[in-house]
Design a protein around this motif. Structure first.
Motif, PDB file in Angstrom:
ATOM      1  N   UNK A 142     -10.639   1.871  -5.124  1.00 19.58           N
ATOM      2  CA  UNK A 142      -9.585   1.739  -3.748  1.00 19.58           C
ATOM      3  C   UNK A 142      -8.768   2.980  -3.494  1.00 19.58           C
ATOM      4  N   UNK A 143      -7.921   3.034  -2.585  1.00 20.31           N
ATOM      5  CA  UNK A 143      -6.918   3.998  -2.347  1.00 20.31           C
ATOM      6  C   UNK A 143      -5.844   3.906  -3.664  1.00 20.31           C
ATOM      7  N   UNK A 144      -5.499   5.319  -4.194  1.00 17.82           N
ATOM      8  CA  UNK A 144      -4.907   5.388  -5.375  1.00 17.82           C
ATOM      9  C   UNK A 144      -3.377   4.921  -5.064  1.00 17.82           C
ATOM     10  N   UNK A 145      -2.901   4.162  -4.612  1.00 23.06           N
ATOM     11  CA  UNK A 145      -1.573   3.704  -4.496  1.00 23.06           C
ATOM     12  C   UNK A 145      -1.302   2.047  -4.963  1.00 23.06           C
ATOM     13  N   UNK A 146      -0.027   1.894  -5.186  1.00 19.32           N
ATOM     14  CA  UNK A 146       0.383   0.503  -5.537  1.00 19.32           C
ATOM     15  C   UNK A 146       0.128  -0.288  -4.435  1.00 19.32           C
ATOM     16  N   UNK A 148      -0.307  -2.373  -1.049  1.00 14.99           N
ATOM     17  CA  UNK A 148       0.533  -2.468   0.158  1.00 14.99           C
ATOM     18  C   UNK A 148       1.267  -1.076   0.590  1.00 14.99           C
ATOM     19  N   UNK A 149       1.252  -0.305  -0.242  1.00 19.48           N
ATOM     20  CA  UNK A 149       1.853   1.064  -0.183  1.00 19.48           C
ATOM     21  C   UNK A 149       0.935   1.985   0.704  1.00 19.48           C
ATOM     22  N   UNK A 150       1.727   3.211   0.850  1.00 14.21           N
ATOM     23  CA  UNK A 150       0.952   4.446   1.470  1.00 14.21           C
ATOM     24  C   UNK A 150      -0.252   4.989   0.640  1.00 14.21           C
ATOM     25  N   UNK A 151      -1.108   5.269   1.321  1.00 13.48           N
ATOM     26  CA  UNK A 151      -2.255   5.860   0.541  1.00 13.48           C
ATOM     27  C   UNK A 151      -1.983   7.215   0.266  1.00 13.48           C
ATOM     28  N   UNK A 152      -2.378   7.480  -1.061  1.00 11.43           N
ATOM     29  CA  UNK A 152      -2.040   9.052  -1.291  1.00 11.43           C
ATOM     30  C   UNK A 152      -3.143  10.177  -0.818  1.00 11.43           C
ATOM     31  N   UNK A 153      -2.576  11.098  -0.236  1.00 10.53           N
ATOM     32  CA  UNK A 153      -3.359  12.293   0.384  1.00 10.53           C
ATOM     33  C   UNK A 153      -3.305  13.522  -0.566  1.00 10.53           C
ATOM     34  N   UNK A 157       1.221  12.650  -5.100  1.00  2.00           N
ATOM     35  CA  UNK A 157       1.465  11.384  -4.508  1.00  2.00           C
ATOM     36  C   UNK A 157       0.738  10.378  -5.479  1.00  2.00           C
ATOM     37  N   UNK A 158      -0.519  10.587  -6.026  1.00  3.58           N
ATOM     38  CA  UNK A 158      -1.031   9.711  -6.927  1.00  3.58           C
ATOM     39  C   UNK A 158      -0.174   9.399  -8.104  1.00  3.58           C
TER      40      UNK A 158
END
Ligand code: TXA
Ligand code: MG
Length: 326
Positions: A142-146, A148-153, A157-158
């Motif tokens: 999955x996207x590497x964010x907590x 419901x939060x904004x995905x890291x780019x 940010x990860x």
């Protein structure tokens, strides 16, 4: 957990081994950073859910290095899905297909479909190839964010999102800033016609132009589909700051809009992308910047609804939904 910024072949080998041993490896893709685990290892996949704080019934996308591994994970693959794969893989497109026995409930959230993607990023590709060379069959990410939060780019940010939750053996591979910047287009391939559930860089018109296929485009994405897509919630991708679309900002508010739009007086400009492609690429980092500056409100002027603009608007609406109450 270590951040690996110079992803040499031998470090990629170590990262693939870490995956084989059941550890988590966050890695760059062309869309956003993913938090990877061996998609056949239930314990490793369970850690993805823990680290993200994500509910268990939200399915994961399986990443593979080429179409050749597709039938390990998916069955009853319609001809149009093959056409899509040939046209857009490697690339920012996820296909939802009937699962095989390899795609267990802990991947699909108990649904009978599985999401599969071949990402277009040299580091992701090297990692997947090496993982497969070591006997791996797919990397759930999955996207590497907590949740419901904004995905890291970007890799930092990860780290910011997940470092409190990752273990010493987990890794973050740094591959620079993601080119696309928003998550893949998700296409339901279980009907007679492909159906876009989540808009992304591969737009309906690109599909029509490149493949001649007709595409179902759900007016308000994902509401009418028979497929249960729990992650496609109304509120998602949300920063702490309140997101307001097309409003009038006041002194001290943040602002995101195309470069052609002048910065309103007294307002903090978070980004000024030159076109919608660049808009998508910098959007999530701009939202993060709003939070690190401690801004209460971000005013956003979206680009037009063409191409990736549709996906940008979809994400912004979800980000704005988080704080409708305030
Ligand atoms: O670009 C992307 O797709 C990124 C990169 C890392 O590949 N991944 C990503 O994964 O965005 P995630 O888990 O953050 O979002 C995937 C979405 C979720 O909303 C999930 O519910 C949906 O895809 N999904 C995955 N498999 C599904 C399935 N079998 N049926 C229905 N929805 C599914
Ligand atoms: Mg996500």
């Amino acid at each position: 957990m270590a951040i690996i910024s110079n992803c040499t072949a031998s470090l990629i080998k170590d990262a693939a081994l870490a995956l084989k041993e059941g550890h988590l490896v966050a890695f760059p893709t062309e869309t956003v950073y993913g938090l990877g685990a061996d998609a056949t290892n239930e314990k490793a996949v369970a850690r993805i859910y823990e680290v993200k704080g994500r509910p268990k019934d939200h399915p994961l996308i399986v990443h593979i290095s080429s179409m050749e591994l597709l039938d390990k994970w998916a069955s009853e693959i319609p001809e149009y899905a093959i056409k899509l794969a040939i046209a857009f893989w490697p690339g920012p497109m996820t296909l939802l297909l009937k699962r095989t026995d390899l795609a267990k409930d802990f991947i699909t959230g108990g649904q009978d479909t599985v999401g599969v993607r071949v990402p277009a990023h040299t580091v992701a590709m090297a990692l997947l190839k090496e993982f497969e060379a070591q006997g791996g069959l797919g990397v759930a990410a999955p996207s590497a964010n907590r949740f419901g939060k904004v995905s890291p780019t970007v890799a930092d940010a990860v780290f910011g999102e997940l470092s409190d939750y990752l273990s010493t053996y987990d890794l973050i591979l740094d591959g620079g800033m993601c080119q696309v910047g928003i998550e893949s287009t998700i296409i339901n391939c279980t009907k007679s016609t492909p159906e876009i559930l989540r808009p992304g860089a591969i737009s309906a018109s690109m599909i029509i132009n490149e493949t001649g296929l007709s595409v179902l485009r759900i007016g308000k994405f994902n509401n009418n589909s028979e497929i249960k897509t729990p992650g496609l919630l109304k509120s998602h991708y949300a920063p702490k700051a309140k997101v307001i679309i097309s409003g009038t900002p006041s002194h001290g508010d943040g602002f995101i809009g195309l470069a052609e739009i002048p910065t309103p007086m007294g307002v903090i400009r978070l980004s000024a992308p030159k076109d919608s492609k660049e808009y998508a690429q910098v959007l999530y980092e701009s939202l993060r910047a709003a939070d690190s500056l401690g801004l209460k409100r971000v005013f956003i002027e979206p680009p037009d609804n063409q191409g990736i603009g549709e996906a940008i608007r979809d994400r912004l609406e979800k980000a704005a939904n988080n704080r409708k109450d305030q």
